[in-house]
Design an enzyme around this catalytic site. Structure first.
Site, mmCIF file in Angstrom:
data_model
loop_
_atom_site.group_PDB
_atom_site.id
_atom_site.type_symbol
_atom_site.label_atom_id
_atom_site.label_comp_id
_atom_site.label_asym_id
_atom_site.label_seq_id
_atom_site.Cartn_x
_atom_site.Cartn_y
_atom_site.Cartn_z
ATOM 1 N N CYS A 1 -14.980 4.898 -22.775
ATOM 2 C CA CYS A 1 -15.008 5.516 -24.436
ATOM 3 C C CYS A 1 -14.200 6.066 -24.828
ATOM 4 O O CYS A 1 -12.941 6.785 -24.245
ATOM 5 C CB CYS A 1 -16.447 5.491 -24.663
ATOM 6 S SG CYS A 1 -17.654 5.050 -23.409
ATOM 7 N N HIS B 1 -15.099 7.396 -18.324
ATOM 8 C CA HIS B 1 -15.890 8.115 -18.661
ATOM 9 C C HIS B 1 -15.831 9.283 -19.399
ATOM 10 O O HIS B 1 -14.809 10.511 -19.199
ATOM 11 C CB HIS B 1 -17.417 9.351 -18.475
ATOM 12 C CG HIS B 1 -18.285 8.767 -17.780
ATOM 13 N ND1 HIS B 1 -19.273 7.039 -18.368
ATOM 14 C CD2 HIS B 1 -19.478 8.288 -16.673
ATOM 15 C CE1 HIS B 1 -20.089 6.305 -17.592
ATOM 16 N NE2 HIS B 1 -20.116 7.721 -16.838
ATOM 17 N N SER C 1 -20.296 -1.837 -20.688
ATOM 18 C CA SER C 1 -20.287 -2.415 -19.701
ATOM 19 C C SER C 1 -20.599 -4.020 -19.392
ATOM 20 O O SER C 1 -21.124 -4.826 -20.253
ATOM 21 C CB SER C 1 -21.287 -1.891 -18.206
ATOM 22 O OG SER C 1 -22.544 -1.138 -19.487
ATOM 23 N N ASP D 1 -6.212 6.989 -0.758
ATOM 24 C CA ASP D 1 -5.570 8.092 -0.993
ATOM 25 C C ASP D 1 -5.871 9.230 -0.847
ATOM 26 O O ASP D 1 -5.696 10.694 -0.216
ATOM 27 C CB ASP D 1 -3.931 7.515 -1.553
ATOM 28 C CG ASP D 1 -3.329 6.547 -1.129
ATOM 29 O OD1 ASP D 1 -2.775 6.387 0.641
ATOM 30 O OD2 ASP D 1 -3.057 5.984 -2.002
ATOM 31 N N SER E 1 -16.731 1.907 -24.698
ATOM 32 C CA SER E 1 -16.473 0.949 -23.423
ATOM 33 C C SER E 1 -17.349 0.645 -23.405
ATOM 34 O O SER E 1 -18.255 1.142 -22.351
ATOM 35 C CB SER E 1 -15.526 1.363 -22.933
ATOM 36 O OG SER E 1 -14.567 0.341 -21.979
ATOM 37 N N ASP F 1 1.207 -0.952 -0.168
ATOM 38 C CA ASP F 1 -0.209 -0.083 -0.426
ATOM 39 C C ASP F 1 0.827 1.608 -0.523
ATOM 40 O O ASP F 1 0.402 2.366 -0.569
ATOM 41 C CB ASP F 1 -0.726 -0.219 1.419
ATOM 42 C CG ASP F 1 -1.886 -0.766 0.970
ATOM 43 O OD1 ASP F 1 -2.698 -0.439 0.219
ATOM 44 O OD2 ASP F 1 -3.030 -1.417 1.493
#
Length: 383
Positions: free
Chosen positions: A197, A155, A225, A111, A223, A70
């Site tokens: 996309c 997006h 789902s 973060d 792109s 991490d």
């Protein structure tokens, strides 16, 4: 004669072994990196973008499993789906149907969250131009021997990626940020992956060396789902990252799988869109680049020729007695919140209150009885 033959065979064996050792060592150090970093960014808010958070957490889960700690991961989530009031299973984010795989886990360290996920903060993380007060957990402390994985999802369109529907980063700005990183010696090799996309448009302007880029769709393509869930009411993941996660599940820290195998993830028959990649800026042959060069982690090893005896007993530190007695440090437990009692306690009985409209109805009944009994002429005695 037999002795000479045996000696020649033995020398040949030693020479072959030394060559193999050198080849293995050369392959091991071929990447030239000594540490790994990952910057994982979800740029979308709101419940209907649940899949973008799941995308990012899926990659986060994979890189942690393969060895990146991490402390070397910068995780940026624009929304907290795990604590959203619409989530039927609080503190969880699922990437598969029927809630099979919880990618949120028990040890997620975010973060940058919420409105901290901005174009400015993202570029500042990459270039290292952060205020002095910024904690180490929010910094990308890489150097010229660092291999960096950068994953973006959200997006987008032709040449841009939205951040929270309020701003966007262009492919030119991203390319210039990577050039600053190269000039400031902030990476050795960099792998850029984007699931959005028209994702291929985001790496068209790259011009810095040692960059490799992958995208979920070509220019002009969406792109799509994947994995709709009726209980949650939204799609759980995007297609490209879903198949990327399935691919990474079969990778282990000692795996020899290379980048050419990664390029074959999610063909058009599965993604519907056409994934793309760019390797012309990368100096090494992708077939020689292991998946773990970016998704895994390396550890610094110090080689010594000295003999270290591990069987010697550990010498105990002598304590100086005070007034003839050894002073023992007193320790006590901090009072903890009685969680078990809170969970199992019975709910308190609520005080009774009249239902809404009860008082108004009661006054209406009183006035009706009064009018029916005395009529309007006595109304002045009330007011």
């Amino acid at each position: 004669m037999k002795t000479l033959t045996l000696l020649s065979l033995f020398c040949t064996f030693l020479l072959t072994s030394s060559i193999n050792i050198e080849d293995n060592a050369a392959q091991f150090f071929s990447s030239g990196h000594t540490n790994n970093w990952a910057v994982l960014v979800c740029t979308s808010r709101f419940w209907f973008n649940y899949r973008h958070v799941a995308n990012t957490l899926s990659v986060y889960r994979s890189v942690k499993r393969l060895g990146i700690p991490d402390s070397h991961i910068v995780l940026m989530l624009a929304d907290d789906m795990a604590c959203n009031h619409r989530n039927p299973k609080p503190a969880t984010v699922f990437s598969h149907k029927n809630m099979e795989l919880n990618v949120y886990g028990d040890d997620v360290e975010v973060d940058y969250r919420g409105y901290e996920v901005t174009v400015e903060n993202f570029l500042r993380v990459l270039t290292g131009r952060l205020p002095p007060s910024t904690p180490r957990s929010k910094r990308l402390l890489s150097d010229d021997r660092s291999n960096i994985l950068i994953y973006l999802t959200g997006h987008g369109g032709n040449g841009f990626l939205k951040f929270q529907d309020s701003e966007e980063i262009s492919n030119v700005e991203l390319a210039d940020a990577f050039e600053q990183m190269w000039q400031k010696r902030r990476y050795n090799e960099l792998l850029f992956i984007i699931d959005t996309c028209q994702g291929a448009s985001m790496y068209e302007r790259f011009y810095s060396p040692n960059l490799m880029a992958l995208a979920s769709s070509q220019v002009g393509e969406d792109s799509l789902s994947h994995q709709p869930d009726l209980a949650i009411g939204v799609h759980l993941m995007d297609r490209y990252t879903f198949y990327l996660l399935e691919f990474l599940e079969d990778i282990h820290p000692a795996s020899k799988t290379n980048m050419n195998d990664l390029f074959k993830v999610c063909p058009k028959s599965q993604c519907v869109s056409t994934p793309g990649h760019r390797t012309d800026l990368f100096l090494r042959d992708p077939s020689s680049v292991l998946i773990t060069d970016f998704f895994g982690s390396v550890r610094k090893v110090e080689i010594t020729m000295e003999t270290i005896n591990l069987t010697d007993p550990i010498k105990q530190v002598e304590q100086n007695p005070v007034n003839g007695e050894l002073q023992k440090e007193k320790s006590s437990y901090v009072d903890q919140l009685p969680v078990s009692e809170i969970i199992h306690q019975k709910p308190k009985q609520k005080d009774w209150h009249p239902p809404d409209g009860f008082i108004l109805g009661l006054w209406t009944l009183i006035l009706l009885v009064f009018f029916k009994t005395y009529g309007m002429k006595h109304l002045k005695h009330i007011f």
